[in-house]
Design a protein around this motif. Structure first.
Motif, PDB file in Angstrom:
ATOM      1  N   UNK A 205      -3.388  12.062   1.214  1.00  0.00           N
ATOM      2  CA  UNK A 205      -2.788  10.603   1.406  1.00  0.00           C
ATOM      3  C   UNK A 205      -3.863   9.604   1.348  1.00  0.00           C
ATOM      4  N   UNK A 208      -4.139   8.046  -2.100  1.00  0.00           N
ATOM      5  CA  UNK A 208      -2.923   7.123  -2.365  1.00  0.00           C
ATOM      6  C   UNK A 208      -3.327   5.855  -1.600  1.00  0.00           C
ATOM      7  N   UNK A 209      -3.922   5.839  -0.559  1.00  0.00           N
ATOM      8  CA  UNK A 209      -4.378   4.578   0.166  1.00  0.00           C
ATOM      9  C   UNK A 209      -5.326   3.686  -0.485  1.00  0.00           C
ATOM     10  N   UNK A 212      -3.882   2.254  -3.539  1.00  0.00           N
ATOM     11  CA  UNK A 212      -3.303   0.892  -3.214  1.00  0.00           C
ATOM     12  C   UNK A 212      -4.358  -0.330  -2.983  1.00  0.00           C
ATOM     13  N   UNK A 215      -5.758  -1.240  -6.215  1.00  0.00           N
ATOM     14  CA  UNK A 215      -4.690  -1.963  -7.101  1.00  0.00           C
ATOM     15  C   UNK A 215      -4.524  -3.393  -6.565  1.00  0.00           C
ATOM     16  N   UNK A 274       4.160   6.220 -10.937  1.00  0.00           N
ATOM     17  CA  UNK A 274       4.190   4.961  -9.999  1.00  0.00           C
ATOM     18  C   UNK A 274       4.983   4.246 -10.589  1.00  0.00           C
ATOM     19  N   UNK A 275       6.299   4.103 -10.523  1.00  0.00           N
ATOM     20  CA  UNK A 275       7.094   3.057 -10.984  1.00  0.00           C
ATOM     21  C   UNK A 275       6.988   2.029 -10.399  1.00  0.00           C
ATOM     22  N   UNK A 276       6.210   1.610  -9.191  1.00  0.00           N
ATOM     23  CA  UNK A 276       6.168   0.251  -8.749  1.00  0.00           C
ATOM     24  C   UNK A 276       5.207  -0.522  -9.770  1.00  0.00           C
TER      25      UNK A 276
ATOM     26  N   UNK C 660       3.045  -1.908  -1.057  1.00  0.00           N
ATOM     27  CA  UNK C 660       2.617  -0.861  -1.829  1.00  0.00           C
ATOM     28  C   UNK C 660       2.181   0.235  -1.040  1.00  0.00           C
ATOM     29  N   UNK C 661       1.765   0.097   0.081  1.00  0.00           N
ATOM     30  CA  UNK C 661       1.290   1.450   1.054  1.00  0.00           C
ATOM     31  C   UNK C 661       2.464   2.015   1.447  1.00  0.00           C
ATOM     32  N   UNK C 663       5.631   2.057   0.036  1.00  0.00           N
ATOM     33  CA  UNK C 663       6.393   2.740  -1.062  1.00  0.00           C
ATOM     34  C   UNK C 663       5.534   4.040  -1.583  1.00  0.00           C
ATOM     35  N   UNK C 664       4.134   3.838  -1.628  1.00  0.00           N
ATOM     36  CA  UNK C 664       3.447   4.744  -2.176  1.00  0.00           C
ATOM     37  C   UNK C 664       3.505   5.945  -1.484  1.00  0.00           C
ATOM     38  N   UNK C 665       3.361   5.737   0.287  1.00  0.00           N
ATOM     39  CA  UNK C 665       3.167   6.952   0.844  1.00  0.00           C
ATOM     40  C   UNK C 665       4.549   7.294   1.342  1.00  0.00           C
TER      41      UNK C 665
END
Lengths: 487, 104, 667
Positions: A205, A208-209, A212, A215, A274-276, C660-661, C663-665
């Motif tokens: 994880x 992913x952090x 972000x 980003x 990542x649809x965001x 964002x955090x 949603x992604x996690x």
């Protein structure tokens, strides 16, 4: 790792402040300007000589193949596109500054900072290591902070500078934090090392952090939707030459760095899923265009339109395919020249009229026909009118979104082009209106301002009619970026 | 020796403190300090994690990275302080909430 | 690199540069010289391509241009083959002469910048249209010539009364701007249809390139033939565009009104070049449908030739009869233009209907295109001279004293004889070739209507000539001076053109066979048939004999009718009810204009008020108040996000980070 042109840029940025010990005060501006023109053009020439062989290969490859997205592997480096844009914008900006900045003092520092900024961008574009990328990023950022706040006696530019600096350096801190997280997971910051480490480990994880954090950090510079708040202020308050330069390349360099680092991280994270990012892209488009609708300040309006254009470029990032990245880079290139012309022209109006307010520009087209026609060409190109380059890149963005089954992105691009026409055409209407009384004594902008404007306008028209060279450049850059960290 | 997660958590906390300062504080100097704290959070994390990767030793390249980064942060602070000085000359205050001429 | 690689590019880019030069220069003479010399350059580069004409090879000079998601990349390319070389030579040569003539004609007119820039732009786009190797470039040229034509018809856009056409008084007058609009609307209708046809073809063939289109036609035509009616639809759509641009039957109504422009415009655009664009594209697509019908064997493709032949013959006959009653000299020529283009279409149609007639029909209509370009441009230029010298657009009001305009008189007669088809002028050979093709293909109806049209052509030509040049007292009052009113700049182009139609006519037999050889080679090359059936090139004496006798009868008839009974023929019409009825029908152009007006204009106008009251007002309110209201509200809301407070900005950063955090996690 330092290419000769980068060394030249650095050398000029270091030499520049010492000019004032050699040249007398009243000639210092001219001397600095000539020196900076020499610097940028020699960097450009040396760089061109460097890539001449590659360019020849590209020209040979231009003949259409049956597969338009076939990888043209003439280049093995992705930085050429950014190199060309940054160098040519630097050159244009320095020519433009000759007349535009004549009333300012401290110009050796101004040109030195401009060189530093270009050096940062060039270094960033050719970095293969997260920390190198970060160092050059900071170099670019710090020099742009000072350029925005260059007119230190104006409260507006100081205020914009402070907001920009604090937000952007918070962003830099965020990027640095993201890098430490990448280091935490992989134990290295080299692109190749990170990639191979990410391939080896299972789901984590923290990555992913880190994503972000990157980003957010790059997003602040790129003006992603809720992080954009510094941008309108900074572009409005900065000298127009700097607005043009920053809007053209500095902002989108954030996007470029984002693409570059995401490409490395994509070994552990499926960027496409990542649809965001696509949501952000649509938000950016809508926000930029709608907020620009009612602006009365020409430069602020153009700044909001930059935000919308970043949204267009994000389409390519969110589909994360070769056509997508190609289209993004193509739009990056085209947008650089479009916005350069727009801001240069806005600056020319400021230079002559002393105002940024649209309401006070009625009928400028009748007294400054050259500047106005260049502005109109650039605005039409931003809308996406066919023979101009904006159309080409928007077309490819649309096609890329369609190819990846995300047609709604393409459709929102089309809708937003229509919304943007709302304010672009409003500018054109104001410019072409019958002239008001205060226009009587106005005359065309000086030749030193018109020349760089038209130099960039030629690019807009030429690459609209003949997009192939840039297209293959963007394509090879995209395929190179997508394969970063391999082998 | 503490597990590395503690260091990471500390770094996070430092980062959050920085953000908190940026959001709540009015004085420009405090904002500058906030940014410094954020950057230092990252530095702490770097050093701690590098000792974790190299088993008790600190990776020399990370040391150099952190030292360069400190230099970068210092240059940013220098720019910010210069800006703060100019802002004081323009606005006669360092309160960030007064500086809101640009909006809309 | 070969010179022929550059020639096609220079050919169309040079007038484009000329157009820019005319915009930059201030002096009117300089403008004229710039425009004509740029076209001269294109003519020279067109001549450089001539050696390629008999090599039976298509040179496709390409460079990549635009990539579409599917299908072949559309290139920016020039296609040089026999067809385009012949067209390019005709277009650039005639344009050059007409531009030279314009320096005389336009010397005292207003709006010269506009005129010269548009004429050069027109020439450039026409050459682009002819040289384009794909539908996209072709269509760009096609639209550009239409726009230039619109602007040039409306050259006198201020609508001064002396530039009105129409009349005389019981009939209504038309203003130049209205005429220009009519031309634009009618041709644009055709253009839109044509664009849809092009896209329909692209959907199946995945390419815009003419060469690829032809080479891959068996595959995609078979695919298309699986849904019946599609090929027919594509044919109809394409031919609507052709009909619009070439002023053929259902859409021919705009050309007479297009005569509102200056005479050089009529000569260049509405006689020599633009209206031939339709013939050109039919000839360009001819191998495609020919291949599909005769070699692949898809029956539906036959409609292409049937429709072309029908349109051609209908236009030829209808417009020739209309010319008999027209009173304006340029309108007579306009009707005659449509009628002659009808012949070309007829030839192409007949060529596709039978394999025996293919070569004769194709080369005949191309030869007719050439000879028509020569004599009709000459005729329009002399018409311009007549109008300029007499100051009247009508043939019956004033006429020229032929003692003072001997050269114009002579050259006009040469051109008119060529138009009528008298041997040994070029029109004779080309018209006979077309008629022969009709006969050989077994289309007796086409042949007989063509012959009848030749009869009518003779009637109106002699009528026009009799009225325009007279020696008697009813000449214009030229201020008493008897010296010649001709100027070399004006006469030379007319002379060159009519002289050429005489020379081609004298060399007619040889020239006819040359064209046959060229197009035999061209068709066997493009159809990939090495042993294309050469066919019996029937050299029968029947056709020349029949056409000569028809012309002889017609000239005797018109001599008696128009020359002998001079003033009386008006009485003759009034006394004879049949002739009067015919006159009325012809004068009203077979009521086709009236029909269109009542169907498309009046009916739409009659429902207008209802639609406006019910639909449009509410839409206006919605679109002009509602949508901007919503957007400005949204804009205000979004702008209020921009508080200018740094703390709030940083709060956004934190929120964004957190969102964002999460949603992604979570996701």
């Amino acid at each position: 790792m330092f290419t000769p042109s980068l060394i030249i840029i650095f050398a000029f940025s270091i030499v520049m402040p010492f000019i004032k010990f050699i040249v007398s005060t009243h000639k210092i501006h001219l001397a600095c300007n000539i020196l900076s023109i020499i610097g940028f053009s020699s960097a450009l020439i040396i760089f061109s000589l460097d890539i001449l062989e590659k360019i020849r290969l590209v020209l040979q490859n231009i003949l259409p193949s049956s597969n338009p997205y076939g990888i043209i592997s003439a280049f093995d480096s992705s930085e050429i596109l950014i190199f060309l844009v940054a160098n040519s914008l630097g050159l244009l900006t320095s020519i433009y500054s000759l007349k535009y900045m004549e009333r300012d003092s401290g110009l050796p520092i101004y040109y030195s900072l401009l060189f530093l900024n270009v050096a940062g961008i060039l270094g960033l574009a050719s970095s293969y290591d997260f920390f190198t990328l970060f160092v050059f990023w900071e170099l670019m950022c710090v020099s742009s902070y000072m350029l925005v706040a260059f007119r230190k006696s104006e409260s507006e530019s100081i205020e914009a500078g402070i907001k920009y600096t604090i937000m952007s350096s918070a962003g830099s801190a965020t990027i640095l934090f993201g890098l430490t997280l990448i280091y935490t997971v992989t134990g290295t910051l080299n692109f190749q090392g990170v990639a191979s480490a990410l391939k080896a480990i299972s789901f984590n994880p923290l990555i992913y952090v880190a994503l972000v954090f990157l980003l957010v950090g790059f997003g602040i510079k790129t003006a992603l939707f809720p992080l954009h708040t510094w941008l309108p202020d900074a572009y409005m308050a900065a000298p127009s030459s700097i607005s043009a330069f920053m809007s053209g390349i500095v902002t989108v360099t954030g996007l470029y760095a984002m693409i570059r680092s995401f490409s490395v991280l994509s070994y552990a994270v499926d960027i496409h899923s990542i649809w965001l990012i696509s949501v952000l892209s649509v938000l950016n488009m809508f926000f930029g265009n709608i907020a620009a609708l009612l602006q009365d300040d020409l430069k602020r309006m153009l700044a909001y339109s930059s935000i919308a254009h970043v949204g267009y470029m994000l389409i390519g990032v969110s589909v994360w395919t070769l056509p997508g990245i190609t289209a993004s880079l193509l739009h990056l290139f085209n947008h650089a020249f479009i916005k350069c012309v727009s801001f240069f022209c806005a600056g020319a109006f400021v230079y002559r009229l002393g105002t940024r307010k649209l309401a006070e520009m009625h009928g400028v087209g009748r007294v400054m026909p050259l500047t106005t026609s260049a502005l109109i060409i650039s605005l039409l190109s931003s809308i996406g009118m066919p023979p101009l380059n904006g159309f080409i890149s928007k077309l490819y963005l649309f096609l890329a979104s369609m190819n990846s089954g995300m047609l709604w992105l393409g459709l929102s691009l089309v809708i937003n082009s229509a919304i943007s026409a709302g304010y672009y055409l409003r500018i054109i209407r104001v410019l072409m209106a019958p002239k008001s009384e205060n226009m009587e004594k106005m005359k065309e902008a000086p030749i030193q301002i018109v020349v760089p404007i038209y130099a960039a306008t030629v690019f807009i028209i030429f690459f609209g009619l003949y997009p192939d060279p840039v297209f293959s450049l963007a394509q090879s850059a995209a395929s190179h970026i997508l394969s970063l960290g391999e082998g | 020796m503490l597990p590395v997660l503690w260091y990471i958590t500390t770094a996070f906390i430092l980062y959050s403190v920085g953000i908190y300062a940026l959001i709540t504080k009015r004085n420009l100097i405090r904002l500058i300090l906030g940014i410094e704290i954020m950057v230092n959070g990252a530095h702490v994390n770097f050093i701690a994690v590098s000792s974790y990767w190299k088993g008790g030793f600190i990776d020399p390249s990370v040391s150099s990275i952190v030292i360069i980064s400190i230099g970068l942060a210092a240059s940013v602070s220098a720019v910010l302080l210069a800006l703060a000085y100019q802002a004081y000359k323009c606005y006669r205050t360092l309160d960030i909430r007064v500086m809101r001429r640009l909006r809309g | 690199m070969n010179i022929t690689d550059f020639a096609p590019w220079i050919c169309w880019i040079s007038p484009l540069i000329g157009a820019l030069l005319t915009l930059l220069s201030r002096d009117n003479t300089v403008k004229g010289v710039a425009a004509s010399s740029s076209v001269l350059v294109s003519w020279i580069s067109a001549l450089l391509m001539v050696p390629m004409v008999s090599t039976n090879q298509a040179l496709n000079v390409k460079s990549g241009w635009i990539y579409l998601p599917e299908g072949e990349p559309t290139s920016l390319g020039m296609l040089v083959d026999s067809l385009s070389i012949i067209m390019v030579n005709i277009v650039s040569f005639v344009s050059f002469l007409i531009l030279v003539y314009s320096t005389w004609y336009m010397r005292r007119e207003d709006g010269q910048t506009r005129f010269w820039a548009l004429m050069s732009l027109f020439t450039s786009s026409m050459l682009l249209l002819v040289l384009a190797d794909n539908f996209i470039l072709f269509f760009i040229g096609w639209k550009m010539v239409g726009l230039c034509s619109f602007a040039l018809i409306g050259h006198y856009y201020r609508d001064e009364e002396r530039y009105w056409i129409g009349g005389p008084p019981p009939s209504p007058f038309q203003k130049p701007s209205t005429c220009a609009l009519k031309a634009l609307l009618v041709t644009s209708f055709g253009d839109v249809a044509m664009l849809s046809g092009i896209i329909l073809i692209f959907v199946y063939s995945k390419t815009f390139n003419f060469v690829t289109l032809l080479n891959s036609s068996p595959e995609w035509m078979l695919k298309m033939a699986q849904s019946p009616g599609l090929i027919l639809a594509s044919i109809i759509l394409l031919l609507l565009g052709v009909a619009g641009k070439s002023a053929q039957f259902p859409l021919h109504i705009w050309l007479p009104e297009a005569m509102a422009g200056p005479a050089p415009v009529s000569a260049l655009i509405h006689a020599a070049t633009m209206v031939k664009a339709g013939v050109y594209i039919v000839a360009r697509l001819f191998p495609l449908y020919y291949n599909t019908y005769w070699i692949v064997g898809i029956q539906e493709a036959r409609f292409f030739f049937q429709i072309v032949a029908f349109l051609g013959v209908a236009t030829a006959f209808l417009t020739a009869t209309e010319a008999v009653t027209a009173l304006e000299i340029k309108k007579i020529l306009a009707y005659s233009t449509m009628s002659q283009i009808g012949y070309m279409m007829m030839g192409l149609g007949a060529a596709g209907l039978s394999q025996e007639a293919t070569i004769a029909g194709y080369s005949g209509s191309m030869l007719h295109l050439l000879s028509h370009a020569l004599f009709k441009a000459a005729l329009f230029m002399s018409a311009g001279a007549v109008i300029h010298l007499t100051g009247s657009i009508y043939i019956h009001e004033k006429s020229l004293d032929k003692r003072r305009t001997r050269l114009i008189w002579f050259f006009t007669w040469v051109s008119v004889l060529s138009l009528i088809g008298v041997p040994p002028f070029s029109g004779f050979w080309s018209k006979d070739e077309v008629l022969a093709a009709c006969l050989e293909s077994g289309q007796i109806l086409l042949f007989s209507l063509g012959l009848l049209t030749a009869f009518v052509t003779c009637l109106y030509s002699i009528r026009m000539m009799y009225h325009v040049f007279r020696v008697d007292a009813k000449v214009h009052d030229g201020g008493g001076h008897t010296h010649s009113e001709e100027e070399p700049v004006m006469v030379a182009p007319i002379g060159v053109l009519s002289g050429l139609s005489l020379i081609i006519g004298i060399l007619g037999y040889w020239f006819k066979n040359l064209f046959k050889e060229i197009f035999h080679g061209f068709l066997s090359m493009s159809l990939r048939l090495e042993t294309y059936p050469r066919g019996e090139w029937v050299e029968s004496t029947l056709i020349p004999l029949s056409s000569i006798s028809v012309i002889a009868i017609a000239s005797v008839a018109s001599y008696f009718y128009y020359v002998k009974y001079r003033a009386d023929y008006v009485n003759l019409i009034v006394r004879n009810p049949i002739l009067e009825k015919l006159h009325k029908v012809f004068w009203n152009r077979w009521y086709i204009d009236k029909f269109y007006e009542s169907v498309f204009v009046r009916s739409i106008l009659s429902v207008r008020s209802g639609i406006q009251g019910k639909l449009e007002t509410s839409m206006d309110v919605l679109l002009n108040i509602g949508v901007p209201g919503i957007f400005s509200r949204m804009s205000q809301i979004l702008r209020s996000m921009q508080t200018g407070l740094l703390s709030v900005n940083m709060l956004y950063v934190l929120i964004f980070l957190a969102v964002m955090m999460i949603f992604l996690l979570v996701g």
